[in-house]
Design an enzyme around this catalytic site. Structure first.
Site, PDB file in Angstrom:
ATOM      1  N   HIS A   1      45.775  44.144  34.172  1.00 40.87           N
ATOM      2  CA  HIS A   1      45.529  43.739  35.548  1.00 40.87           C
ATOM      3  C   HIS A   1      46.198  44.728  36.505  1.00 40.87           C
ATOM      4  CE1 HIS A   1      49.313  41.442  34.537  1.00 40.87           C
ATOM      5  NE2 HIS A   1      49.687  42.110  35.602  1.00 40.87           N
TER       6      HIS A   1
HETATM    7  P1  TYD Z   1      49.172  36.829  32.344  1.00 39.63           P
HETATM    8  O1  TYD Z   1      49.067  37.359  33.753  1.00 39.63           O
HETATM    9  O2  TYD Z   1      47.918  36.769  31.539  1.00 39.63           O
HETATM   10  O3  TYD Z   1      50.235  37.689  31.539  1.00 39.63           O
HETATM   11  P2  TYD Z   1      50.229  39.272  31.353  1.00 39.63           P
HETATM   12  O4  TYD Z   1      51.469  39.754  32.009  1.00 39.63           O
HETATM   13  O5  TYD Z   1      50.144  39.562  29.914  1.00 39.63           O
HETATM   14  O6  TYD Z   1      49.015  39.766  32.079  1.00 39.63           O
HETATM   15  O7  TYD Z   1      49.840  35.401  32.440  1.00 39.63           O
HETATM   16  C1  TYD Z   1      49.680  34.448  31.434  1.00 39.63           C
HETATM   17  C2  TYD Z   1      49.746  33.072  32.062  1.00 39.63           C
HETATM   18  O8  TYD Z   1      51.037  32.833  32.605  1.00 39.63           O
HETATM   19  C3  TYD Z   1      48.744  32.892  33.179  1.00 39.63           C
HETATM   20  O9  TYD Z   1      48.176  31.577  33.036  1.00 39.63           O
HETATM   21  C4  TYD Z   1      49.569  32.947  34.433  1.00 39.63           C
HETATM   22  C5  TYD Z   1      50.921  32.446  33.965  1.00 39.63           C
HETATM   23  N1  TYD Z   1      52.035  33.018  34.711  1.00 39.63           N
HETATM   24  C6  TYD Z   1      52.772  32.227  35.548  1.00 39.63           C
HETATM   25  O10 TYD Z   1      52.483  31.018  35.726  1.00 39.63           O
HETATM   26  N2  TYD Z   1      53.825  32.752  36.224  1.00 39.63           N
HETATM   27  C7  TYD Z   1      54.178  34.051  36.076  1.00 39.63           C
HETATM   28  O11 TYD Z   1      55.152  34.516  36.709  1.00 39.63           O
HETATM   29  C8  TYD Z   1      53.394  34.889  35.200  1.00 39.63           C
HETATM   30  C9  TYD Z   1      53.722  36.342  35.027  1.00 39.63           C
HETATM   31  C10 TYD Z   1      52.330  34.323  34.537  1.00 39.63           C
END
Ligand code: TYD
Length: 138
Positions: free
Chosen positions: A53
């Site tokens: 992302h």
């Molecule tokens: P995601 O953005 O997919 O993680 P990555 O860093 O691998 O891209 O996040 C996974 C899940 O966790 C998603 O449902 C959003 C949640 N999340 C939170 O609720 N708070 C946070 O601070 C973060 C980083 C993720």
């Protein structure tokens, strides 16, 4: 903006025979932002990728608190891969940079210090959408 602005910074390290210590203070060099959120990735199975992302507004510092992994950075025009494997180094990731975290070693911990609270509307989660936006701004 852009991957040129993404650099590895050295963090203070207090070496000690009892164990080393590194500290980070919000808004103090080398962190160019106030820290509003901390999260960490752990128990990442071998071969898995995280991230995938970009952020409109959020900046972050990514640290391999334990173990190692690679961060692939892409600003829509250029791509570079940074390996993080030292607890006293961090990778500053600026706005509008697509990032993917790969090659996690067993037991690694990815510590992230972020400039913003969690806000899903700050994310680009589709690479083609992200690429289209940065290309239109060029
Ligand atoms: P995601 O953005 O997919 O993680 P990555 O860093 O691998 O891209 O996040 C996974 C899940 O966790 C998603 O449902 C959003 C949640 N999340 C939170 O609720 N708070 C946070 O601070 C973060 C980083 C993720």
């Amino acid at each position: 903006m852009g991957i040129e602005a993404c650099e590895v910074v050295r963090l203070p390290k207090i070496s000690d025979p009892r164990g080393n210590l590194t500290f980070i203070e919000s808004g103090q060099s080398p962190i160019p932002f106030d820290i509003r959120r901390v999260y960490y990735l752990y128990d990442v199975p071998g071969g898995e990728a995280r991230g995938g992302h970009a952020h409109r507004k959020l900046q972050q510092l990514i640290i391999a608190a334990n173990g190692s992994f690679d961060v692939v950075l892409d600003d829509g025009f250029q791509r570079k891969t940074v390996t993080l494997n030292k607890s006293y180094e961090g990778l500053l990731v600026s706005t509008m940079v697509w990032r993917e975290l790969v090659n996690f070693s067993s037991g690694s911990v990815c510590l992230v210090l972020a400039s913003e609270h969690y806000d899903e509307s700050d994310y680009y989660r589709n690479y083609d959408d992200f690429r289209g936006v940065v290309a239109s701004k060029k």
